[in-house]
Structure formats: C-alpha cells, structure tokens
Design a protein around this motif. Structure first.
Motif, PDB file in Angstrom:
ATOM      1  N   SER A 136     -22.493  39.199  13.078  1.00 54.72           N
ATOM      2  CA  SER A 136     -21.111  38.784  13.343  1.00 54.72           C
ATOM      3  C   SER A 136     -20.996  38.074  14.676  1.00 54.72           C
ATOM      4  N   VAL A 137     -21.672  38.589  15.693  1.00 61.13           N
ATOM      5  CA  VAL A 137     -21.657  37.938  17.009  1.00 61.13           C
ATOM      6  C   VAL A 137     -22.293  36.558  16.901  1.00 61.13           C
ATOM      7  N   GLY A 138     -23.366  36.443  16.142  1.00 60.26           N
ATOM      8  CA  GLY A 138     -24.024  35.146  15.946  1.00 60.26           C
ATOM      9  C   GLY A 138     -23.099  34.142  15.265  1.00 60.26           C
ATOM     10  N   ARG A 139     -22.390  34.600  14.241  1.00 59.99           N
ATOM     11  CA  ARG A 139     -21.440  33.715  13.554  1.00 59.99           C
ATOM     12  C   ARG A 139     -20.319  33.288  14.487  1.00 59.99           C
ATOM     13  N   LEU A 140     -19.813  34.245  15.262  1.00 60.52           N
ATOM     14  CA  LEU A 140     -18.744  33.931  16.212  1.00 60.52           C
ATOM     15  C   LEU A 140     -19.229  32.922  17.243  1.00 60.52           C
ATOM     16  N   ALA A 141     -20.417  33.149  17.784  1.00 59.76           N
ATOM     17  CA  ALA A 141     -20.966  32.223  18.771  1.00 59.76           C
ATOM     18  C   ALA A 141     -21.173  30.843  18.160  1.00 59.76           C
ATOM     19  N   GLY A 142     -21.655  30.804  16.912  1.00 55.59           N
ATOM     20  CA  GLY A 142     -21.832  29.517  16.235  1.00 55.59           C
ATOM     21  C   GLY A 142     -20.503  28.803  16.038  1.00 55.59           C
ATOM     22  N   GLY A 143     -19.474  29.555  15.670  1.00 55.59           N
ATOM     23  CA  GLY A 143     -18.140  28.971  15.496  1.00 55.59           C
ATOM     24  C   GLY A 143     -17.575  28.441  16.803  1.00 55.59           C
ATOM     25  N   VAL A 144     -17.736  29.214  17.872  1.00 56.30           N
ATOM     26  CA  VAL A 144     -17.256  28.781  19.189  1.00 56.30           C
ATOM     27  C   VAL A 144     -18.012  27.529  19.621  1.00 56.30           C
ATOM     28  N   HIS A 146     -19.412  25.283  17.720  1.00 57.68           N
ATOM     29  CA  HIS A 146     -18.959  24.178  16.882  1.00 57.68           C
ATOM     30  C   HIS A 146     -17.609  23.641  17.380  1.00 57.68           C
ATOM     31  N   ASP A 147     -16.663  24.563  17.645  1.00 54.63           N
ATOM     32  CA  ASP A 147     -15.349  24.150  18.152  1.00 54.63           C
ATOM     33  C   ASP A 147     -15.474  23.465  19.506  1.00 54.63           C
ATOM     34  N   PHE A 148     -16.324  24.016  20.377  1.00 54.94           N
ATOM     35  CA  PHE A 148     -16.519  23.413  21.693  1.00 54.94           C
ATOM     36  C   PHE A 148     -17.130  22.018  21.555  1.00 54.94           C
ATOM     37  N   ASN A 149     -18.071  21.864  20.612  1.00 58.58           N
ATOM     38  CA  ASN A 149     -18.689  20.561  20.372  1.00 58.58           C
ATOM     39  C   ASN A 149     -17.645  19.552  19.898  1.00 58.58           C
ATOM     40  N   ASN A 150     -16.710  19.978  19.050  1.00 57.59           N
ATOM     41  CA  ASN A 150     -15.641  19.073  18.594  1.00 57.59           C
ATOM     42  C   ASN A 150     -14.778  18.614  19.759  1.00 57.59           C
TER      43      ASN A 150
END
Length: 171
Positions: A136-144, A146-150
């Motif tokens: 879950s932490v990995g998914r959250l970090a990946g989502g953050v 991705h959003d930061f990259n956008n």
C-alpha cells in the motif's frame, strides 16, 4: 473392547494436538503429552489443577463463560483463541475447541479440550499484514510520484513557453 481401548489410548497419546479431559469444575483429569509440551508443564503438575491456573488472566472470564455455556442442553462444541501462560511467565496463543460429553440421560460427564498451537500461523499473518502495508505504501508513493511528475511537466512546459517568449523579447 480391549482393542478399542488400545486404539483410544494410542490416538489420545500420539495426537499432534493437545488433548485433555476436564471434570465439570474445569480440573484436568487426563492430558496427553502434546498438551503438556504446549503448556510447558508435566502431567503431574496439571492433573487435578484447574485450567484457569494456566489460562492467561485476561482470558479467564471468557474461558469460564465458554465452559458454563456448554452445560446448557444442546450446546454445540465451542471454538476460540485462548492464551495460556507457561511456568516461565510467557504466553502462547492456542486455537481451543471444547466439547462436552454427556451420558445416555443427557447428564454432563466431562469436557474434552483440544488445543493447537497457532503461533506460527499468527507470525505468518503478521508478516502478510506487513507485506500488504508495504504494498500500500508503494502504491501511494507511486501515485504521489505520478501526480508530482504531472505537476512538474506543467511547470516545465510553462517555463519553456516563458523562456521562448523572453527569448523573442530580447531580440
């Protein structure tokens, strides 16, 4: 009849789970070696003693209620997780099944308690829970990320447009 007794004795004493017979006052009447190993006591230390003597203090009331509930006619066997305290003060969690043996006239005779050490299962459950948390932490970090990259892409795009405009104005 003798063969039946021998089979019972072999099954009782060689079972891979702890088995004990308790009287209606919850005192040990018979225990197998596996039960002794699980609770860390000799049969001579247990026989005649109450199961409450080895039950974790926080589980005694629940255990007592389970025993007395079994005395009601038609009560099915009960299952629960119970902590038992070893002589050295450590505790172990067991999956406990309790049945009541009745005679032909439905009068309660004695309890049969079967206990299985579930420490390994508990350890695996904790490891699985930890793995789920890490996922879950990995998914959250990946989502953050991705959003930061956008956001970063938008900022860089505006910076390129501003640089291009400044470049034109400088001419």
């Amino acid at each position: 009849e003798r063969e039946s007794e021998e089979r019972f004795s072999a099954t009782f004493h060689q079972a891979a789970v702890g088995i004990g017979h308790l009287d209606l006052h919850m005192r040990w009447q018979r225990v197998n070696q596996r039960l002794c190993t699980i609770v860390g006591a000799e049969a001579s230390q247990l026989l005649g003693q109450s199961i409450a003597d080895i039950t974790h203090p926080d589980d005694r009331e629940m255990s007592r209620r389970m025993f007395y509930a079994m005395l009601r006619p038609g009560s099915p066997p009960s299952e629960m997780e119970t902590r038992y305290t070893h002589p050295d003060g450590t505790s172990a969690v067991m999956h406990t099944t309790l049945s009541l043996v009745r005679d032909e006239s439905d009068t309660p005779r004695y309890f049969i308690l079967v206990m299985q050490d579930i420490a390994d299962r508990r350890r695996l459950e904790v490891q699985l829970l930890q793995a789920h948390k890490m996922e879950s932490v990995g998914r959250l970090a990946g989502g953050v990320a991705h959003d930061f990259n956008n956001i970063l892409t938008a900022i860089l795009g505006f910076a390129d447009m501003l640089a291009a405009r400044l470049g034109q104005d400088q001419r």
